[in-house]
Design a protein around this motif. Sequence first.
Motif, PDB file in Angstrom:
ATOM      1  N   GLU A 211     -74.271  24.554  35.903  1.00  0.00           N
ATOM      2  CA  GLU A 211     -74.624  23.250  36.450  1.00  0.00           C
ATOM      3  C   GLU A 211     -73.751  23.066  37.706  1.00  0.00           C
ATOM      4  O   GLU A 211     -72.534  23.133  37.645  1.00  0.00           O
TER       5      GLU A 211
ATOM      6  N   GLU B  58     -80.466  13.341  40.766  1.00  0.00           N
ATOM      7  CA  GLU B  58     -81.918  13.207  40.766  1.00  0.00           C
ATOM      8  C   GLU B  58     -82.393  12.081  39.854  1.00  0.00           C
ATOM      9  O   GLU B  58     -83.585  11.873  39.680  1.00  0.00           O
TER      10      GLU B  58
ATOM     11  N   GLY C 107     -75.557  17.185  33.094  1.00  0.00           N
ATOM     12  CA  GLY C 107     -74.399  17.791  33.746  1.00  0.00           C
ATOM     13  C   GLY C 107     -73.509  18.649  32.876  1.00  0.00           C
ATOM     14  O   GLY C 107     -72.408  18.995  33.274  1.00  0.00           O
TER      15      GLY C 107
ATOM     16  N   ASP D  38     -72.508  20.768  39.356  1.00  0.00           N
ATOM     17  CA  ASP D  38     -72.102  19.388  39.580  1.00  0.00           C
ATOM     18  C   ASP D  38     -70.670  19.158  39.113  1.00  0.00           C
ATOM     19  O   ASP D  38     -69.991  20.070  38.673  1.00  0.00           O
TER      20      ASP D  38
END
Length: 425
Positions: free
Chosen positions: A275, A206, A270, A277
């Motif tokens: 999270e 993002e 992150g 990711d």
Amino acid sequence: MTHSPSLADIAAKLEAYDPQALPVSEVLKFLDLLLEPVQDSESVDIFAALGRVTSQDVISPINVPPHDNSAMDGYAFDGTALNKTQALSLKVVGTALAGKAWQGEVHEGECVKIMTGAIMPQGLNTVVPQELCKMTAEDAIEIPAGLLQVGDNRRLCGEDIMQGKAALSKGGLITPAAAGLLASLGVPTVSVFRRLRVAYFSTGDEILSLGEPPREGAVYDSNRYTVHGMLQSLGCEMVDMGVVKDDPILLEQAFNQAAEKADAIITSGGVSVGEADFTKAMMKKLGDVVFWKIAMRPGRPMAVGRIQKGNRSAILFGLPGNPVAVMVTFLAFVKPALLKMMGTSAGPSPMLRAKTLEVLRKKPGRTEYQRGIVSRNVNGELEVVTTGNQGSGVLSSMVQANALIVLSHQQSTAQVGDWVDVLMF
Ligand code: AMP
Ligand code: MG
């Protein structure tokens, strides 16, 4: 660096090591055990040395000042002739100018007119400032009784720096004052530790780079700019690696590239719990990394580790994503860590105490860093207010603030009028 302890070894040495609620003090101890100063040094010109760290003591080749000299415009004389109750009359037999010693002999009852910085004539040890004595004839002065003592207004040879003594010690930061001091020794270069190389990038799908059009759910990358600014003020060599998307291949590339050339890698984003990711997974895959929940606010999640690349390794600081949390964790941990790696021996900047003008809600068991505006009140005391919204994403709070209010681990709510610690920016 080859025999560095593993992160697990270091953790085992700490008494209160709890990765799920790690006190700030333990983070600092951990980092201190993990980090080593750089070894290589280089000789640089004084102008280029500002902000660098001396890699050895600088021994002065000369005395500064090189001779006893006058601190005033006035008359040099033998101060042992002074009498507490009687004025002293002297005949002026010559003039000593700065940069031009007066060579003649001075006898009892005589003095020499002298300028600031001029070498004290042989046998003379005291200077009466011009404005304190009376001219009684064209070549005669009178010094009133009781004004002076032997040695007054004379600067001694070597009183600033003695020949053969350390003028600067190893591990000192070269400030403007230190640069001037080096120059006063007649030394044109100084040996300093090599600059620390720090690579940094922001992570997250993002995160928009400047120049990209805005899109729904995306935010512009501010962390790279705050990190850049803070690294610059430490005098680090910087490798800006941009924004790295949440993609395992890109992340692996970025970490590898960074570890190849940098002493330290700073990422943001992150590292939170849950999270979804690849950042944490990639850190884990490429290095010896620990993930902490630090007992602090803002800035709870953080990763620290060592990423090996060939025969060299880089220290990793995986900072949280929120912009205020990035700045606070940098100031609290990364800055002292980098200063140690740079070879400095200076301790942290001292905190000041200010009276809070607001209730500062606080639970014991974590360290809180609120953004504060410190000023002096009419009684000369420091007082502090917060900048309002203390959200960890509210970067404008850092812009308005001139200090962090540091509420220590044990502390509970501070009432109006309580003294609190502030760390001035
Ligand atoms: P994360 O730790 O990745 O979950 O990020 C926490 C919050 O910080 C999210 O709202 C992110 O959008 C925001 N954030 C992460 N990285 C950046 C960045 N480089 N610049 C501005 N905001 C960021
Ligand atoms: Mg993220």
